[in-house]
Scaffold this active site. Structure first.
Site, mmCIF file in Angstrom:
data_model
loop_
_atom_site.group_PDB
_atom_site.id
_atom_site.type_symbol
_atom_site.label_atom_id
_atom_site.label_comp_id
_atom_site.label_asym_id
_atom_site.label_seq_id
_atom_site.Cartn_x
_atom_site.Cartn_y
_atom_site.Cartn_z
ATOM 1 N N HIS A 43 0.856 -1.183 0.000
ATOM 2 C CA HIS A 43 0.000 0.000 0.000
ATOM 3 C C HIS A 43 0.897 1.240 0.000
ATOM 4 O O HIS A 43 0.734 2.108 -0.828
ATOM 5 C CB HIS A 43 -0.954 -0.011 1.207
ATOM 6 C CG HIS A 43 -1.854 1.190 1.290
ATOM 7 N ND1 HIS A 43 -2.954 1.248 2.103
ATOM 8 C CD2 HIS A 43 -1.808 2.400 0.681
ATOM 9 C CE1 HIS A 43 -3.558 2.432 1.966
ATOM 10 N NE2 HIS A 43 -2.874 3.156 1.123
ATOM 11 N N GLU A 97 0.898 7.747 -4.028
ATOM 12 C CA GLU A 97 1.772 7.401 -2.894
ATOM 13 C C GLU A 97 3.052 8.228 -2.921
ATOM 14 O O GLU A 97 3.529 8.678 -1.872
ATOM 15 C CB GLU A 97 2.081 5.898 -2.902
ATOM 16 C CG GLU A 97 0.862 5.022 -2.588
ATOM 17 C CD GLU A 97 0.249 5.292 -1.220
ATOM 18 O OE1 GLU A 97 0.988 5.377 -0.230
ATOM 19 O OE2 GLU A 97 -0.993 5.445 -1.142
ATOM 20 N N HIS A 101 3.207 10.784 0.136
ATOM 21 C CA HIS A 101 4.121 10.295 1.179
ATOM 22 C C HIS A 101 5.600 10.373 0.762
ATOM 23 O O HIS A 101 6.445 10.774 1.550
ATOM 24 C CB HIS A 101 3.769 8.844 1.545
ATOM 25 C CG HIS A 101 2.356 8.669 2.014
ATOM 26 N ND1 HIS A 101 1.927 9.073 3.256
ATOM 27 C CD2 HIS A 101 1.261 8.158 1.393
ATOM 28 C CE1 HIS A 101 0.631 8.795 3.394
ATOM 29 N NE2 HIS A 101 0.205 8.242 2.275
HETATM 30 P P1 5GP Z 1 -3.799 6.621 0.823
HETATM 31 O O1 5GP Z 1 -4.184 8.070 0.687
HETATM 32 O O2 5GP Z 1 -4.749 5.850 1.639
HETATM 33 O O3 5GP Z 1 -2.339 6.387 0.918
HETATM 34 O O4 5GP Z 1 -4.012 5.996 -0.654
HETATM 35 C C1 5GP Z 1 -5.207 5.500 -1.052
HETATM 36 C C2 5GP Z 1 -5.522 6.129 -2.398
HETATM 37 O O5 5GP Z 1 -4.972 5.332 -3.435
HETATM 38 C C3 5GP Z 1 -7.009 6.199 -2.586
HETATM 39 O O6 5GP Z 1 -7.303 7.354 -3.353
HETATM 40 C C4 5GP Z 1 -7.285 4.957 -3.378
HETATM 41 O O7 5GP Z 1 -8.411 5.056 -4.195
HETATM 42 C C5 5GP Z 1 -6.033 4.816 -4.233
HETATM 43 N N1 5GP Z 1 -5.749 3.423 -4.554
HETATM 44 C C6 5GP Z 1 -5.594 2.946 -5.807
HETATM 45 N N2 5GP Z 1 -5.374 1.625 -5.772
HETATM 46 C C7 5GP Z 1 -5.380 1.254 -4.471
HETATM 47 C C8 5GP Z 1 -5.208 0.011 -3.818
HETATM 48 O O8 5GP Z 1 -4.998 -1.056 -4.406
HETATM 49 N N3 5GP Z 1 -5.256 0.034 -2.456
HETATM 50 C C9 5GP Z 1 -5.480 1.174 -1.750
HETATM 51 N N4 5GP Z 1 -5.512 1.104 -0.432
HETATM 52 N N5 5GP Z 1 -5.677 2.368 -2.348
HETATM 53 C C10 5GP Z 1 -5.619 2.400 -3.691
HETATM 54 P P1 5GP Z 2 -7.220 4.748 6.074
HETATM 55 O O1 5GP Z 2 -8.307 5.598 6.647
HETATM 56 O O2 5GP Z 2 -7.631 3.974 4.869
HETATM 57 O O3 5GP Z 2 -6.456 3.947 7.085
HETATM 58 O O4 5GP Z 2 -6.138 5.780 5.534
HETATM 59 C C1 5GP Z 2 -6.409 6.654 4.487
HETATM 60 C C2 5GP Z 2 -5.130 7.340 4.092
HETATM 61 O O5 5GP Z 2 -4.697 8.220 5.132
HETATM 62 C C3 5GP Z 2 -3.958 6.370 3.903
HETATM 63 O O6 5GP Z 2 -3.919 5.875 2.601
HETATM 64 C C4 5GP Z 2 -2.793 7.232 4.206
HETATM 65 O O7 5GP Z 2 -2.414 7.993 3.082
HETATM 66 C C5 5GP Z 2 -3.314 8.148 5.269
HETATM 67 N N1 5GP Z 2 -2.990 7.590 6.592
HETATM 68 C C6 5GP Z 2 -3.804 6.915 7.453
HETATM 69 N N2 5GP Z 2 -3.146 6.596 8.583
HETATM 70 C C7 5GP Z 2 -1.886 7.050 8.422
HETATM 71 C C8 5GP Z 2 -0.726 7.036 9.238
HETATM 72 O O8 5GP Z 2 -0.702 6.526 10.359
HETATM 73 N N3 5GP Z 2 0.377 7.620 8.698
HETATM 74 C C9 5GP Z 2 0.391 8.205 7.470
HETATM 75 N N4 5GP Z 2 1.520 8.739 7.030
HETATM 76 N N5 5GP Z 2 -0.675 8.250 6.696
HETATM 77 C C10 5GP Z 2 -1.796 7.681 7.159
#
Ligand code: 5GP
Ligand code: 5GP
Ligand code: 5GP
Length: 215
Positions: A43, A97, A101
């Site tokens: 991820h 990503e 990040h």
């Molecule tokens: P995050 O902000 O949680 O790091 O990244 C999640 C973002 O990447 C969301 O916008 C989600 O729609 C997109 N995304 C695309 N492919 C994937 C996948 O395979 N897994 C996850 N968790 N997010 C994905």
């Molecule tokens: P989710 O709500 O799916 O756990 O997270 C959504 C998105 O918020 C993730 O794809 C990630 O980009 C960001 N996020 C959630 N928790 C954390 C964390 O503990 N650290 C960081 N760097 N990002 C996070």
């Protein structure tokens, strides 16, 4: 200008169990290259502070450039597939990503993606679980799963769960921590468990109907 992008304490290295990403009410879309392996996928690799905080989108000018990782594309498609809809080649996920990040690390794009791929290889989660007698398609004791990962990887993970369409809890993500070089796992300096998974969790296989495209 005091905004060093290398300013953080450790990394979260987050892997998702691909069948669990798909086995939800919302479903998923397989990459245009087809259904990924029944394996964990990356991820992200997220820079963190020990306070529990983190930074995001640190350099709007350092946008994702696929040509910088052209030599890694085969590994990226295998180990970092995107399962979000609509189907794509992964570029949107990798771009997200990197920009959210990756730009907050001290790594360049090639080093960032290669480091994550190498951490996945090092963790070898699917093999580690199999060594602990944990194989897809069954329900397991939560602690047994967590301890199998701890035993096999050598570091204590944090496990996140989600729900399948029948509302059963399943293993969704595994968080491990790495040092700021992104080369070595470390014990996590902070520990937020989020929502408890419960005492038993499903470790699902890809089911034949798990690709439920969203309308
Ligand atoms: P995050 O902000 O949680 O790091 O990244 C999640 C973002 O990447 C969301 O916008 C989600 O729609 C997109 N995304 C695309 N492919 C994937 C996948 O395979 N897994 C996850 N968790 N997010 C994905
Ligand atoms: P989710 O709500 O799916 O756990 O997270 C959504 C998105 O918020 C993730 O794809 C990630 O980009 C960001 N996020 C959630 N928790 C954390 C964390 O503990 N650290 C960081 N760097 N990002 C996070
Ligand atoms: P402890 O820190 O004593 O192991 O657990 C405290 C609480 O967090 C318990 O409700 C336990 O079920 C939950 N917990 C422990 N480890 C994890 C984990 O890796 N993931 C999640 N989601 N909950 C956990």
């Amino acid at each position: 200008f005091l905004c060093s992008s290398a300013d953080f304490d450790f990394f979260y290295f987050v892997e998702q169990w691909s069948p669990s990403y798909c086995d939800t009410k919302q479903g998923c879309c397989y990459p245009i290259t087809g259904r990924p392996n029944e394996d964990f996928g990356i991820h992200g690799l997220w820079p963190e502070y020990t306070t529990g905080e983190w930074r995001e989108f640190c350099d709007r000018e350092n946008s994702f450039n696929a040509s910088q990782i052209s030599d890694l594309i085969g590994r990226m498609q295998k180990d970092w597939p995107s399962l979000a809809c609509p189907s794509g080649d992964g570029t949107i996920f990798w771009r997200h990503e990197w920009e959210k990040h990756g730009t907050c690390t001290s790594l360049d794009q090639h080093s960032y993606f290669e480091a994550a791929l190498d951490l996945k290889k090092k963790a070898n989660l699917l093999q580690v679980l199999e060594n602990g007698g944990i194989t897809p398609g069954k329900i397991y004791n939560f602690t047994t799963v967590k301890e199998a990962i701890q035993e096999g990887v050598g570091y204590r993970p944090v496990i996140k769960c989600n729900k399948d369409p029948a509302n059963n809890t399943q293993l969704y993500e595994v968080y491990l921590c790495a040092d700021t070089s992104a080369k070595n796992f470390i014990e996590c300096p902070v520990f937020s468990h989020g929502i408890p998974c419960g005492s038993s969790i499903e470790f699902p296989s890809f089911s034949s109907d798990s690709e439920l495209h969203v309308a």
